[in-house]
Design a protein around this motif. Structure first.
Motif, mmCIF file in Angstrom:
data_model
loop_
_atom_site.group_PDB
_atom_site.id
_atom_site.type_symbol
_atom_site.label_atom_id
_atom_site.label_comp_id
_atom_site.label_asym_id
_atom_site.label_seq_id
_atom_site.Cartn_x
_atom_site.Cartn_y
_atom_site.Cartn_z
ATOM 1 N N GLU A 185 1.005 -1.219 -0.147
ATOM 2 C CA GLU A 185 0.106 -0.027 -0.056
ATOM 3 C C GLU A 185 0.848 1.024 0.002
ATOM 4 N N ILE A 186 1.932 1.233 0.847
ATOM 5 C CA ILE A 186 2.928 2.227 1.112
ATOM 6 C C ILE A 186 3.590 2.549 -0.553
ATOM 7 N N LEU A 187 4.107 1.461 -1.113
ATOM 8 C CA LEU A 187 4.674 1.619 -2.511
ATOM 9 C C LEU A 187 3.587 2.101 -3.614
ATOM 10 N N ASP A 188 2.600 1.536 -3.395
ATOM 11 C CA ASP A 188 1.451 2.128 -4.390
ATOM 12 C C ASP A 188 1.402 3.537 -4.680
ATOM 13 N N VAL A 189 1.499 3.992 -3.336
ATOM 14 C CA VAL A 189 1.490 5.575 -3.320
ATOM 15 C C VAL A 189 2.733 6.359 -3.556
ATOM 16 N N LEU A 190 3.639 5.798 -3.141
ATOM 17 C CA LEU A 190 5.134 6.318 -3.583
ATOM 18 C C LEU A 190 5.468 6.341 -5.050
ATOM 19 N N GLN A 191 4.957 5.022 -5.591
ATOM 20 C CA GLN A 191 5.121 5.054 -7.242
ATOM 21 C C GLN A 191 4.660 6.054 -7.970
ATOM 22 N N GLU A 192 3.435 6.417 -7.384
ATOM 23 C CA GLU A 192 3.037 7.513 -8.406
ATOM 24 C C GLU A 192 3.610 9.020 -8.232
ATOM 25 N N ALA A 193 4.063 9.184 -6.895
ATOM 26 C CA ALA A 193 4.744 10.499 -6.659
ATOM 27 C C ALA A 193 6.125 10.339 -7.454
ATOM 28 N N GLY A 194 6.862 9.265 -7.342
ATOM 29 C CA GLY A 194 8.078 9.039 -7.460
ATOM 30 C C GLY A 194 8.465 8.511 -8.871
ATOM 31 N N ARG A 195 7.231 8.411 -9.887
ATOM 32 C CA ARG A 195 7.503 8.045 -10.977
ATOM 33 C C ARG A 195 8.408 6.667 -11.210
ATOM 34 N N PHE A 196 8.183 5.811 -10.331
ATOM 35 C CA PHE A 196 8.857 4.565 -10.526
ATOM 36 C C PHE A 196 7.744 3.385 -10.579
ATOM 37 N N GLY A 197 8.461 1.999 -10.706
ATOM 38 C CA GLY A 197 7.722 0.811 -10.774
ATOM 39 C C GLY A 197 8.213 -0.228 -9.740
#
Length: 291
Positions: free
Chosen positions: A263-275
């Motif tokens: 859940e945390i990574l799903d949010v961060l990947q949108e802000a950080g533009r990573f997968g």
């Protein structure tokens, strides 16, 4: 007034008078000598007894002190898994243990010292005791205090161990005491276990360092590399970043401790533009492919 010695002789003379009312000076002197000798002898015996008793007491105290100092004290270990735990040590010190951390301490502290060892991360509010310094051994660092509020982070997998001071003053040493720093509030000591170096850093937002103790993941303009390290320790899951440029990317975010790693990574990947992907239990973070 008669001399006390003359009075004593007179009493002795009266006690040795013959039936005819006469007395013997020779007998009086003998009685006097016996009485004087008896009193002196009793006094010497009393002094010897008192001296022996005092020596026995001192020997007992010294023996008991040595026994207390040398006899092993049973230890206890407090551990956490995927939870934060608060506990109180025998001296009243309050400790909050972060996830997957352990603290080992004696069941009772000695009269002259309070030593504990830490693996992982913990926040300490040390009970003040000027006679007994409080020492935390963690990841090659030694943190020594009398009474203060500080955070220690020393997970076994991390290259660096870190001490951050919130209140009071602490002495941090490493390398067997060869290097030593004195910290003031809003300062941190960072020990690199690979190089053996100890450095001092300013930490203006020291309170952020213990946000975890309130059940919060707080990332304030932190690099993705640092965020990944904290998440790896919190969820005991290896996290690897494939791009050095991506690892240096800074993010700001706040999450509750009830949120999962995905859940945390799903949010961060949108802000950080990573997968990210899971490769056999290891989270691999990579730059997002451009369409």
């Amino acid at each position: 007034m008669n001399d006390p010695f003359d009075n004593l002789l007179d009493r002795l003379a009266r006690s040795t008078r013959s039936p005819r009312g006469r007395y013997s000076a020779e007998n009086s002197w003998k009685i006097l000598e016996e009485r004087v000798f008896l009193k002196a002898h009793r006094r010497r015996r009393l002094y010897r007894w008192l001296g022996g008793a005092a020596a026995a007491v001192l020997l007992f105290v010294a023996g008991w002190t040595a026994y207390e100092a040398l006899r092993p004290v049973p230890t206890q270990t407090f551990s956490t898994l995927a939870e934060v735990r608060s506990l109180t040590l025998p001296d009243g010190t309050e400790v909050t243990l972060n996830r997957y951390s352990s603290l080992t301490c004696p069941e009772r502290f000695r009269r002259d010292r309070r030593d504990v060892s830490l693996q992982g991360e913990a926040c300490f509010r040390v009970s003040k005791d000027a006679r007994r310094p409080f020492t935390v051994e963690a990841g090659g660092m030694e943190v020594r205090v009398l009474g203060t509020h500080f955070n220690v982070e020393a997970y076994p997998a991390d290259t660096e161990a870190r001490t951050t001071l919130l209140e009071g003053s602490v002495a941090v040493s490493a390398g067997g005491g060869k290097e030593r720093l004195i910290l003031r509030p809003n300062e941190a000591a960072v020990y690199n276990r690979r190089t053996g170096s100890l450095r001092q850093e300013a930490c203006p937002a020291a309170g952020d360092e213990i946000a975890w103790s309130q059940g919060v993941f707080l990332f304030r303009r932190q690099t993705l590399q640092e965020i990944a390290r904290q998440l790896s320790n919190a969820f005991r899951t290896p996290v690897r970043i494939e791009s050095a440029q991506l690892a240096a990317y800074r993010l700001t975010a706040t999450f509750g401790s009830n949120e999962s790693l995905t859940e945390i990574l799903d949010v961060l990947q949108e802000a950080g533009r990573f997968g990210y992907r899971d490769e056999g239990g290891t989270i691999v973070i990579s730059p997002r492919q451009t369409e």
